[in-house]
Design an enzyme around this catalytic site. Structure first.
Site, mmCIF file in Angstrom:
data_model
loop_
_atom_site.group_PDB
_atom_site.id
_atom_site.type_symbol
_atom_site.label_atom_id
_atom_site.label_comp_id
_atom_site.label_asym_id
_atom_site.label_seq_id
_atom_site.Cartn_x
_atom_site.Cartn_y
_atom_site.Cartn_z
ATOM 1 N NE ARG A 176 -95.900 -38.499 15.446
ATOM 2 C CZ ARG A 176 -95.943 -38.607 14.232
ATOM 3 N NH1 ARG A 176 -96.931 -38.502 13.512
ATOM 4 N NH2 ARG A 176 -94.769 -39.178 13.554
ATOM 5 N NE ARG A 180 -94.942 -49.678 23.901
ATOM 6 C CZ ARG A 180 -94.013 -49.383 23.158
ATOM 7 N NH1 ARG A 180 -92.830 -49.401 23.491
ATOM 8 N NH2 ARG A 180 -94.376 -48.996 21.951
ATOM 9 N NE ARG A 253 -90.875 -25.224 14.147
ATOM 10 C CZ ARG A 253 -89.984 -24.247 14.735
ATOM 11 N NH1 ARG A 253 -90.390 -22.986 14.323
ATOM 12 N NH2 ARG A 253 -88.913 -24.502 15.316
ATOM 13 N NE ARG A 284 -84.804 -36.311 14.634
ATOM 14 C CZ ARG A 284 -86.065 -37.154 14.234
ATOM 15 N NH1 ARG A 284 -86.754 -37.800 15.104
ATOM 16 N NH2 ARG A 284 -86.497 -37.023 13.102
ATOM 17 C CD GLU A 309 -83.313 -34.643 12.397
ATOM 18 O OE1 GLU A 309 -84.361 -34.139 12.965
ATOM 19 O OE2 GLU A 309 -83.205 -35.654 11.790
ATOM 20 C CE1 TYR A 357 -95.230 -35.315 12.036
ATOM 21 C CE2 TYR A 357 -96.531 -34.553 14.162
ATOM 22 C CZ TYR A 357 -95.259 -35.041 13.621
ATOM 23 O OH TYR A 357 -94.451 -35.277 14.233
ATOM 24 C CG ASP A 359 -95.675 -41.158 10.578
ATOM 25 O OD1 ASP A 359 -94.913 -40.269 10.456
ATOM 26 O OD2 ASP A 359 -96.029 -41.622 11.646
HETATM 27 P P1 FAD Z 1 -92.961 -35.237 0.116
HETATM 28 O O1 FAD Z 1 -92.032 -36.569 0.483
HETATM 29 O O2 FAD Z 1 -92.571 -34.112 0.884
HETATM 30 O O3 FAD Z 1 -92.852 -35.169 -1.301
HETATM 31 C C1 FAD Z 1 -93.579 -33.961 -2.059
HETATM 32 C C2 FAD Z 1 -92.547 -33.722 -3.373
HETATM 33 O O4 FAD Z 1 -93.355 -32.573 -4.068
HETATM 34 C C3 FAD Z 1 -91.397 -33.242 -2.939
HETATM 35 O O5 FAD Z 1 -90.078 -34.039 -3.584
HETATM 36 C C4 FAD Z 1 -91.191 -31.729 -3.471
HETATM 37 O O6 FAD Z 1 -89.958 -31.480 -4.102
HETATM 38 C C5 FAD Z 1 -92.108 -31.847 -4.613
HETATM 39 N N1 FAD Z 1 -92.882 -30.616 -4.996
HETATM 40 C C6 FAD Z 1 -93.369 -29.657 -4.122
HETATM 41 N N2 FAD Z 1 -93.586 -28.748 -4.727
HETATM 42 C C7 FAD Z 1 -93.335 -28.936 -6.276
HETATM 43 C C8 FAD Z 1 -93.751 -28.119 -7.318
HETATM 44 N N3 FAD Z 1 -93.998 -26.845 -7.309
HETATM 45 N N4 FAD Z 1 -93.091 -28.592 -8.545
HETATM 46 C C9 FAD Z 1 -92.485 -29.842 -8.473
HETATM 47 N N5 FAD Z 1 -92.193 -30.591 -7.538
HETATM 48 C C10 FAD Z 1 -92.842 -30.174 -6.220
HETATM 49 N N6 FAD Z 1 -92.531 -40.855 8.301
HETATM 50 C C11 FAD Z 1 -92.354 -42.160 8.610
HETATM 51 O O7 FAD Z 1 -93.367 -42.993 8.333
HETATM 52 N N7 FAD Z 1 -91.513 -42.459 9.611
HETATM 53 C C12 FAD Z 1 -90.388 -41.544 9.975
HETATM 54 O O8 FAD Z 1 -89.602 -41.885 10.736
HETATM 55 C C13 FAD Z 1 -90.515 -40.195 9.446
HETATM 56 N N8 FAD Z 1 -89.528 -39.302 9.817
HETATM 57 C C14 FAD Z 1 -89.711 -37.952 9.035
HETATM 58 C C15 FAD Z 1 -88.706 -37.147 9.399
HETATM 59 C C16 FAD Z 1 -88.791 -35.825 8.978
HETATM 60 C C17 FAD Z 1 -87.747 -34.714 9.306
HETATM 61 C C18 FAD Z 1 -89.882 -35.382 8.087
HETATM 62 C C19 FAD Z 1 -90.068 -33.959 7.553
HETATM 63 C C20 FAD Z 1 -90.817 -36.288 7.789
HETATM 64 C C21 FAD Z 1 -90.766 -37.628 8.213
HETATM 65 N N9 FAD Z 1 -91.735 -38.693 8.103
HETATM 66 C C22 FAD Z 1 -91.733 -39.834 8.651
HETATM 67 C C23 FAD Z 1 -92.879 -38.492 7.171
HETATM 68 C C24 FAD Z 1 -92.647 -38.482 5.641
HETATM 69 O O9 FAD Z 1 -91.621 -37.877 5.206
HETATM 70 C C25 FAD Z 1 -93.785 -38.222 4.771
HETATM 71 O O10 FAD Z 1 -94.994 -39.222 5.376
HETATM 72 C C26 FAD Z 1 -93.644 -38.435 3.506
HETATM 73 O O11 FAD Z 1 -92.532 -38.145 2.798
HETATM 74 C C27 FAD Z 1 -94.886 -37.804 2.592
HETATM 75 O O12 FAD Z 1 -94.727 -38.016 1.214
HETATM 76 P P2 FAD Z 1 -95.393 -37.001 0.339
HETATM 77 O O13 FAD Z 1 -95.191 -37.523 -1.119
HETATM 78 O O14 FAD Z 1 -96.768 -36.575 0.889
HETATM 79 O O15 FAD Z 1 -94.526 -35.602 0.492
HETATM 80 N N1 UDP Z 2 -91.595 -35.577 21.786
HETATM 81 C C1 UDP Z 2 -91.038 -35.128 22.994
HETATM 82 N N2 UDP Z 2 -89.948 -35.708 23.465
HETATM 83 C C2 UDP Z 2 -89.177 -36.434 22.545
HETATM 84 C C3 UDP Z 2 -89.661 -36.969 21.254
HETATM 85 C C4 UDP Z 2 -90.814 -36.484 21.030
HETATM 86 O O1 UDP Z 2 -91.456 -34.595 23.511
HETATM 87 O O2 UDP Z 2 -87.905 -36.827 22.968
HETATM 88 C C5 UDP Z 2 -92.732 -35.056 21.160
HETATM 89 C C6 UDP Z 2 -92.733 -34.056 20.481
HETATM 90 O O3 UDP Z 2 -93.694 -32.775 20.524
HETATM 91 C C7 UDP Z 2 -92.623 -34.528 18.768
HETATM 92 C C8 UDP Z 2 -93.772 -35.408 19.469
HETATM 93 O O4 UDP Z 2 -93.519 -36.111 20.659
HETATM 94 O O5 UDP Z 2 -93.350 -33.265 18.295
HETATM 95 C C9 UDP Z 2 -93.872 -36.674 18.319
HETATM 96 O O6 UDP Z 2 -92.656 -37.061 18.186
HETATM 97 P P1 UDP Z 2 -92.158 -38.264 16.844
HETATM 98 O O7 UDP Z 2 -90.996 -38.585 17.281
HETATM 99 O O8 UDP Z 2 -93.325 -39.082 16.630
HETATM 100 O O9 UDP Z 2 -91.949 -36.891 15.977
HETATM 101 P P2 UDP Z 2 -91.496 -36.979 14.483
HETATM 102 O O10 UDP Z 2 -90.725 -38.345 14.168
HETATM 103 O O11 UDP Z 2 -92.387 -36.506 13.591
HETATM 104 O O12 UDP Z 2 -90.235 -35.810 14.372
#
Ligand code: FAD
Ligand code: UDP
Length: 375
Positions: A176, A180, A253, A284, A309, A357, A359
């Protein structure tokens, strides 16, 4: 009695995007969420006039113009460009791995010098692999960037984030990250990037405008009654839970956020600083205001909000965030997927139901594809 065409379980981007298209197609939907608010993981809470990303920092980025145009037609986006910085025991490095990082790591100034340094470093693993594909994250990382970057910027962070040795993690996770040979700290390669100017809640509000919703509503607390309300179900929760964990529990996780308001306008000078050593217990620190105020505007607000976090293994009762796509879990997921494919009236989608996984942009894309297919 069936009152709705679709019961949508989960109001994250998958559920909300599907609901938007279903409403446009004249379908009647009910969106439920077990959390006290809508939006899934992109939900933000306002603190001190700052949108605090409650479930982890979210930066929207995509190469898909259809998705970008879709979200921009709903809400304006700002020009935020993600440029995280890594802190390794007090040494600072730019991310992703680019000429700035190579200069900071080795003092090399040209792409040729940087290339030579990396070639020298990856030689050993390349010889060991003898042309075969890397089998795990460690091999992949060493092959990509060599030992110094692996040891200082990848190993500790990855093992903290995933709670597993890099030799037991799939290689794709590290692919991911871009590598560069230009001076460019933009974390993403995508042509489109930004954050909704009014925050992510505004996007969710637009997607769910005119759609009936219920929060604090757990599907499993009233499964039969809720299922009976609609002709079809779109389920976006954890797939193993849907089948009562009959083959066993998938691993996830989760992240614990320690959020603090500080009496300073600018705590760390950047939205994201990764602590890449093994000893610092958090992965972070996010300083939320930098997602939405730039340059001198940072000082317009005398306060700031930061989140540390801490990554941990998911236990029942916690929020499942990251699927652990290793061999054990992939095999287990395949069993659940086979059951899901047999369902006629339940559609599965999103990060938890597909155990993938995803986004944000690919999540929206998948929901749009499903909508096109079934509506
Ligand atoms: P979710 O957003 O998880 O929504 C699922 C929903 O279902 C939740 O609200 C939950 O409460 C509900 N639910 C589950 N079970 C039940 C139940 N039994 N009854 C009723 N409701 C229920 N993506 C990016 O593009 N850029 C980023 O920088 C980025 N950063 C992230 C950082 C973190 C820490 C995490 C965890 C994810 C990140 N993502 C990021 C990914 C992004 O969060 C997901 O792609 C997106 O939220 C997926 O949407 P979803 O609808 O599949 O799931
Ligand atoms: N990663 C790393 N060092 C960093 C940032 C990311 O080794 O400083 C690795 C780590 O394994 C992570 C992966 O790159 O799971 C993807 O990172 P990204 O920032 O895309 O993860 P997310 O936004 O999903 O937490």
């Amino acid at each position: 009695m069936q009152v709705y065409d679709y019961l949508i379980v989960g109001s994250g981007l998958f559920g909300a995007t599907f609901a938007y298209h279903a409403k446009e197609a004249g379908k009647k939907c009910l969106v439920i969420d077990k959390r006290p608010q809508l939006g899934g993981n992109v939900y933000c809470e306002e603190k001190e006039g700052i949108h605090v990303h409650q479930y982890g920092a979210h930066i929207f980025h995509t190469a898909n113009k259809e998705v970008w145009d879709f979200v921009n037609a709903l809400v304006p986006f700002n020009r935020y460009t993600n440029c995280p910085v890594a802190n390794y025991k007090g040494e600072l490095y730019n991310l992703p791995f680019n000429m700035n990082t190579f200069y900071q790591m080795w003092g090399v100034r040209t792409p040729e010098e940087a290339n030579a340094k990396i070639e020298e470093q990856r030689g050993e693993v390349a010889a060991k692999l003898q042309g075969r594909e890397p089998q795990n994250l460690e091999e992949q990382a060493l092959l990509l960037v060599g030992t110094d970057i692996y040891e200082k910027l990848i190993k500790g962070y990855t093992e903290k984030q995933w709670g597993r040795p890099c030799t037991e993690l799939p290689a794709f996770i590290i692919r991911r990250l871009p590598l560069r040979f230009v001076y460019d700290n933009n974390y993403f390669n995508d042509p489109y990037q930004g954050i909704p100017t009014a925050g992510y809640n505004a996007l969710i509000d637009k997607l769910l405008d005119g759609v009936e919703t219920r929060v604090n509503c757990d599907f499993f607390a009233r499964r039969e009654e809720l299922s009976g309300l609609a002709e079809k179900i779109v389920y976006t929760g954890p797939i193993d839970r849907f089948y009562d964990y009959r083959f066993g529990k998938l691993q996830y996780r989760t992240v614990r956020f320690e959020t603090e308001t500080l009496d300073t306008p600018n705590y760390q000078g950047n939205a994201v600083i990764n602590y890449t050593d093994r000893e610092t217990p958090f992965t972070r620190i996010i300083e939320h205001k930098h997602f939405e105020s730039f340059g001198q505007a940072v000082y317009d607000n005398p306060k700031t909000v930061i989140s540390r976090e801490y990554s941990t293994e998911w236990q029942p009762g916690m929020e499942p965030y990251y699927p652990v796509n290793d061999e054990r879990n992939s095999t287990l997921y395949a069993q659940y997927k086979a059951l899901a494919q047999e369902e006629k009236d339940v559609l599965f989608g999103g990060r938890l139901a597909e155990y993938k996984y995803y986004d944000m942009a690919p999540t929206i894309e998948q929901a749009m594809l499903l909508a096109k297919r079934v509506l």
